[in-house]
Design an enzyme around this catalytic site. Structure first.
Site, PDB file in Angstrom:
ATOM      1  N   SER A  11       0.309  -1.048   0.104  1.00  0.00           N
ATOM      2  CA  SER A  11      -0.074  -0.339  -0.097  1.00  0.00           C
ATOM      3  C   SER A  11       1.144   1.384   0.225  1.00  0.00           C
ATOM      4  O   SER A  11       2.189   0.928   0.269  1.00  0.00           O
ATOM      5  CB  SER A  11      -0.824   0.127   1.468  1.00  0.00           C
ATOM      6  OG  SER A  11      -1.033   1.577   0.626  1.00  0.00           O
ATOM      7  N   HIS A  12       0.444   2.512  -0.202  1.00  0.00           N
ATOM      8  CA  HIS A  12       1.172   3.768  -0.020  1.00  0.00           C
ATOM      9  C   HIS A  12       1.358   4.194   1.271  1.00  0.00           C
ATOM     10  O   HIS A  12       2.166   4.909   1.174  1.00  0.00           O
ATOM     11  CB  HIS A  12       0.560   5.116  -1.134  1.00  0.00           C
ATOM     12  CG  HIS A  12       0.117   4.942  -2.281  1.00  0.00           C
ATOM     13  ND1 HIS A  12      -0.229   3.486  -3.333  1.00  0.00           N
ATOM     14  CD2 HIS A  12       1.315   5.698  -3.190  1.00  0.00           C
ATOM     15  CE1 HIS A  12       0.584   4.093  -4.411  1.00  0.00           C
ATOM     16  NE2 HIS A  12       0.819   4.767  -4.307  1.00  0.00           N
ATOM     17  N   SER A  13       0.617   3.802   1.726  1.00  0.00           N
ATOM     18  CA  SER A  13       0.316   3.570   3.312  1.00  0.00           C
ATOM     19  C   SER A  13       0.715   2.536   4.427  1.00  0.00           C
ATOM     20  O   SER A  13      -0.095   1.669   4.117  1.00  0.00           O
ATOM     21  CB  SER A  13      -1.340   4.382   4.164  1.00  0.00           C
ATOM     22  OG  SER A  13      -1.266   4.154   5.221  1.00  0.00           O
ATOM     23  N   GLY A  46       3.497   6.716  -0.279  1.00  0.00           N
ATOM     24  CA  GLY A  46       3.925   6.094  -1.632  1.00  0.00           C
ATOM     25  C   GLY A  46       4.624   4.371  -1.694  1.00  0.00           C
ATOM     26  O   GLY A  46       4.452   3.628  -0.419  1.00  0.00           O
ATOM     27  N   ASP A  70      -2.201  -0.901  -3.729  1.00  0.00           N
ATOM     28  CA  ASP A  70      -4.354  -0.310  -4.000  1.00  0.00           C
ATOM     29  C   ASP A  70      -4.229   1.016  -4.963  1.00  0.00           C
ATOM     30  O   ASP A  70      -4.794   0.763  -6.221  1.00  0.00           O
ATOM     31  CB  ASP A  70      -4.065   0.676  -2.090  1.00  0.00           C
ATOM     32  CG  ASP A  70      -2.690   1.693  -2.190  1.00  0.00           C
ATOM     33  OD1 ASP A  70      -1.322   1.409  -2.404  1.00  0.00           O
ATOM     34  OD2 ASP A  70      -1.976   2.169  -0.646  1.00  0.00           O
TER      35      ASP A  70
END
Lengths: 130, 212
Positions: A11-13, A46, A70
């Site tokens: 995920s970006h997070s 990112g 994602d």
């Protein structure tokens, strides 16, 4: 070949990746090799190719690894990470076209039953009819 | 005066400086139609390149170009990392061991690198991406007509501005649908910035070496 297909969550997070992994763990326990990564190399939102490579290695199974991502950059960075693996490993890793949370849970559930990589990927991708 | 830097180091340094100078602008463009990180990501990537500039300058040209790509892949953190990284990695591989690539070598290598970016991004020209600038630049260099740094700058700028009315069909901006129109694409703009810096520095070097 022994063991179950591994699952990697990108995920970006970091929070989303960790939370998704928690949900997968609750569903399938430790039957499925599982790893996650999230956040860019500077610690912000990112994705990080090096971290994806390490996550694939951490969740490695000889039966293969399915990656759930994602947004666009996670997909591009995951594909890049796959290409950086040794050629004999590369063919056993797929990036699924599926929503990250539901896809990870579906894929892991399928994997926990001993299904092969193609079936695991299809289980995740059923959520995105094309 | 310091001793002159080798040609590759000058090119790389020019790009690093240009990206740093325009990083906030790129982030602002990305804020309008993306996730507001393009400048931040590019700054981080090219700062990592800048740290290695002396080592890069000591490498053969093609290998140094490919190494820049690898650094970007590992440090940028957004989709632009693999996209620019793929461009430079393929460009470097195509240039190979050619010690001083000529225009035709460069055009051929850039065409292959462009194709690699298209494959990586699953995109083609016209979708409001960096390809909308990259492809016209490769077309410009392909052929025998003389091209100056200002020709390249004009081509890159016009191509970037031509992304303004387009509807984004790739990346985060595509989620906005028609609301992505009337914005300059951040990736097109960063490609313009890099191309302008490279062309100007390349031309200066050619002049210094008495070449045309």
């Amino acid at each position: 070949m022994s063991g179950n297909v591994g699952i990697v969550i990108v995920s970006h997070s970091a929070d989303v990746a960790r939370g998704t992994a928690d949900m997968v763990r609750q569903m399938v326990g430790t039957e499925v090799p599982l790893a996650w990564c999230g956040g860019d190399p500077g610690g912000g939102l990112g994705t990080n190719v090096g971290a994806v490579v390490m996550a694939i290695q951490a969740a490695w199974s000889d039966r293969g690894v399915a990656i759930l991502v994602d947004l666009g950059g996670a997909e591009t960075n995951s594909e890049m990470a796959v290409e950086m693996l040794d050629p004999e490993l590369r063919a056993r890793v797929v990036v699924c076209n599926a929503p990250i949370v539901e896809g990870a849970v579906m894929a892991a559930t399928e994997a926990s039953g001993g299904s092969g990589l193609d079936a695991v990927r299809r289980a995740a991708e059923k959520l995105y009819p094309r | 005066m310091s001793s002159p830097k080798p040609p590759f180091a000058c090119l790389a340094q020019a790009v690093c400086i240009a990206v740093e100078r325009h990083a906030d602008e790129l982030t602002a463009l990305d804020q309008a139609i993306g996730d507001a990180d393009h400048g931040i990501n590019m700054r981080r990537g090219f700062a990592a390149v800048a740290e290695k500039i002396d080592a890069l300058g000591a490498m053969p040209f093609g290998a140094a170009v490919a190494e820049v790509g690898k650094i970007l892949v590992m440090t940028v953190g957004g989709a632009s990392g693999p996209l620019y990284g793929t461009f430079f990695m393929r460009l470097g591989a195509e240039l190979g061991a050619t010690p001083a690539p000529k225009r035709a070598d460069l055009a051929r290598a850039m065409r292959r690198a462009l194709e690699a970016v298209q494959a990586r991004g699953k995109a083609v020209r016209g979708q409001k991406t960096m390809l909308d600038v990259l492809e016209p630049l490769v077309d410009l260099l392909d052929g025998d007509a003389p091209r100056s740094a200002s020709d390249i700058a004009v081509c890159a700028h016009q191509a970037a501005m031509a992304t303004v009315p387009l509807r984004a069909e790739k990346g985060r901006a595509s989620f906005l649908g028609d609301r992505s129109r009337d914005h300059l694409d951040p990736g097109a703009r960063s490609t313009e910035i890099i191309a302008v810096a490279l062309a100007a520095t390349w031309e200066d070097q050619c002049k210094e070496q008495g070449a045309t």
